[in-house]
Design an enzyme around this catalytic site. Structure first.
Site, mmCIF file in Angstrom:
data_model
loop_
_atom_site.group_PDB
_atom_site.id
_atom_site.type_symbol
_atom_site.label_atom_id
_atom_site.label_comp_id
_atom_site.label_asym_id
_atom_site.label_seq_id
_atom_site.Cartn_x
_atom_site.Cartn_y
_atom_site.Cartn_z
ATOM 1 N N VAL A 76 0.814 -1.216 0.000
ATOM 2 C CA VAL A 76 0.000 0.000 0.000
ATOM 3 C C VAL A 76 0.848 1.268 0.000
ATOM 4 C CG1 VAL A 76 -1.963 -1.132 1.102
ATOM 5 C CG2 VAL A 76 -0.260 0.039 2.530
ATOM 6 N N TYR A 168 3.871 6.337 14.882
ATOM 7 C CA TYR A 168 2.639 5.545 14.848
ATOM 8 C C TYR A 168 1.433 6.395 15.246
ATOM 9 C CZ TYR A 168 -0.593 1.677 15.689
ATOM 10 O OH TYR A 168 -1.665 0.832 15.644
ATOM 11 N N ALA A 170 1.111 9.663 15.108
ATOM 12 C CA ALA A 170 0.833 10.654 14.065
ATOM 13 C C ALA A 170 0.116 10.025 12.883
ATOM 14 C CB ALA A 170 2.142 11.305 13.608
ATOM 15 N N SER A 171 0.523 8.811 12.514
ATOM 16 C CA SER A 171 -0.113 8.150 11.363
ATOM 17 C C SER A 171 -1.576 7.829 11.654
ATOM 18 C CB SER A 171 0.654 6.882 10.987
ATOM 19 O OG SER A 171 0.499 5.850 11.957
ATOM 20 N N LYS A 172 -1.869 7.379 12.869
ATOM 21 C CA LYS A 172 -3.239 7.000 13.193
ATOM 22 C C LYS A 172 -4.121 8.227 13.452
ATOM 23 C CE LYS A 172 -2.736 2.605 12.702
ATOM 24 N NZ LYS A 172 -3.431 1.896 11.599
ATOM 25 N N ILE A 201 -6.461 -5.342 21.817
ATOM 26 C CA ILE A 201 -7.122 -6.495 21.209
ATOM 27 C C ILE A 201 -6.143 -7.661 21.172
ATOM 28 C CG2 ILE A 201 -8.284 -7.414 19.172
ATOM 29 C CD1 ILE A 201 -9.843 -5.142 20.392
#
Length: 261
Positions: A76, A168, A170-172, A201
């Site tokens: 991706v 991580y 910042a990306s989310k 989870i």
């Protein structure tokens, strides 16, 4: 004896969860939460375009799913790879009604000032730019569907970050902003755009957290337990299906109450 019907659903008969007959594309589908989504969607009657960098693992999964599956190798982070993947999905399955952008990577644990720029670029490139590539090339098929669903996978870390996870987080956080932006851009195309933000989870990997970290996380969750991967998958399925037709621009937090902190 007459059949009792409540708001269009027949009581006592199995009820579809809204994806039967849909063509659903899932990225990062070869393992973990993406695989659990694929298994649930297949059980509920969807046809699946499964995307991952690991084609062999996808093929093994496709062989055991009870539905039509197109396993397709895709990175991706590479826009051209995503474009080719959607062309292949359209050729094999006929288009796309729902897309689940799940592919992502975790970051090295390091404070921002010590984080190698290569790590930052990899995490942002896969998690955020990758999600944008998926959405961009999915749009034409979702618009043609006239009942399109775009579902991103965010994280509880977008709101409650842990130390040493700047790339991580910042990306989310970017994923949740992208969700709201596309909600506005795509509403006139009859495309609902939402995100799911999982908390802690358990996906069957005992090495994800040490027992100390696990105990610390559980103590901060009001339900006092970890979520099961199937609970996450059911939330994604709801937003990807027919029952979410008046929900868009939202982030659904599947975290046992952790996000209220």
């Amino acid at each position: 004896m007459p059949t009792l019907t409540v708001t269009g659903f027949k009581v006592g008969r199995p009820m579809s969860l809204g994806v039967s007959g849909r063509i659903v594309v899932i990225t990062g589908a070869s393992r973990g939460l993406g695989r659990r989504c694929a298994e649930l969607f297949a059980k509920e009657g969807a046809s699946l375009g499964l995307l991952s960098r690991d084609l062999e693992r996808l093929r093994r999964l496709a062989a055991i799913l009870p539905c039509k599956v197109a396993p397709i190798q895709c990175d991706v982070a590479d826009a051209n790879s995503v474009a080719r993947a959607f062309e292949e999905v359209a050729s094999e399955l006929g288009g796309a009604d729902s897309v689940v952008s799940n592919a992502g990577v975790l970051s090295t644990t390091a404070k921002a000032q010590n984080l190698p720029i290569e790590v930052w670029n990899e995490v942002i490139g896969t998690n955020l730019s990758g999600a944008f590539h998926v959405a961009r090339y999915a749009h034409r098929y979702l618009r043609a569907s006239r009942r399109g669903r775009m579902v991103f996978v965010s994280s509880g870390a977008a709101r409650l970050p842990m130390r040493g996870s700047s790339s991580y987080v910042a990306s989310k956080a970017g994923i949740e902003g992208l969700t709201r932006a596309l909600c506005s851009d795509w509403a006139t195309d009859d495309i609902c755009v939402n995100a799911v933000a999982p908390g802690y989870i358990e996906n069957g990997d005992p090495n994800v957290h040490s027992s100390r970290v696990r105990d610390s996380l559980l103590a901060r969750i009001p339900l006092r337990r970890a979520g099961d991967a199937s609970e996450f998958a059911k939330s994604v399925l709801f937003l990807a299906g027919d029952f979410s037709s008046y929900i868009t621009g939202q982030t659904l937090r599947v975290d046992g109450g952790y996000g209220i902190g």
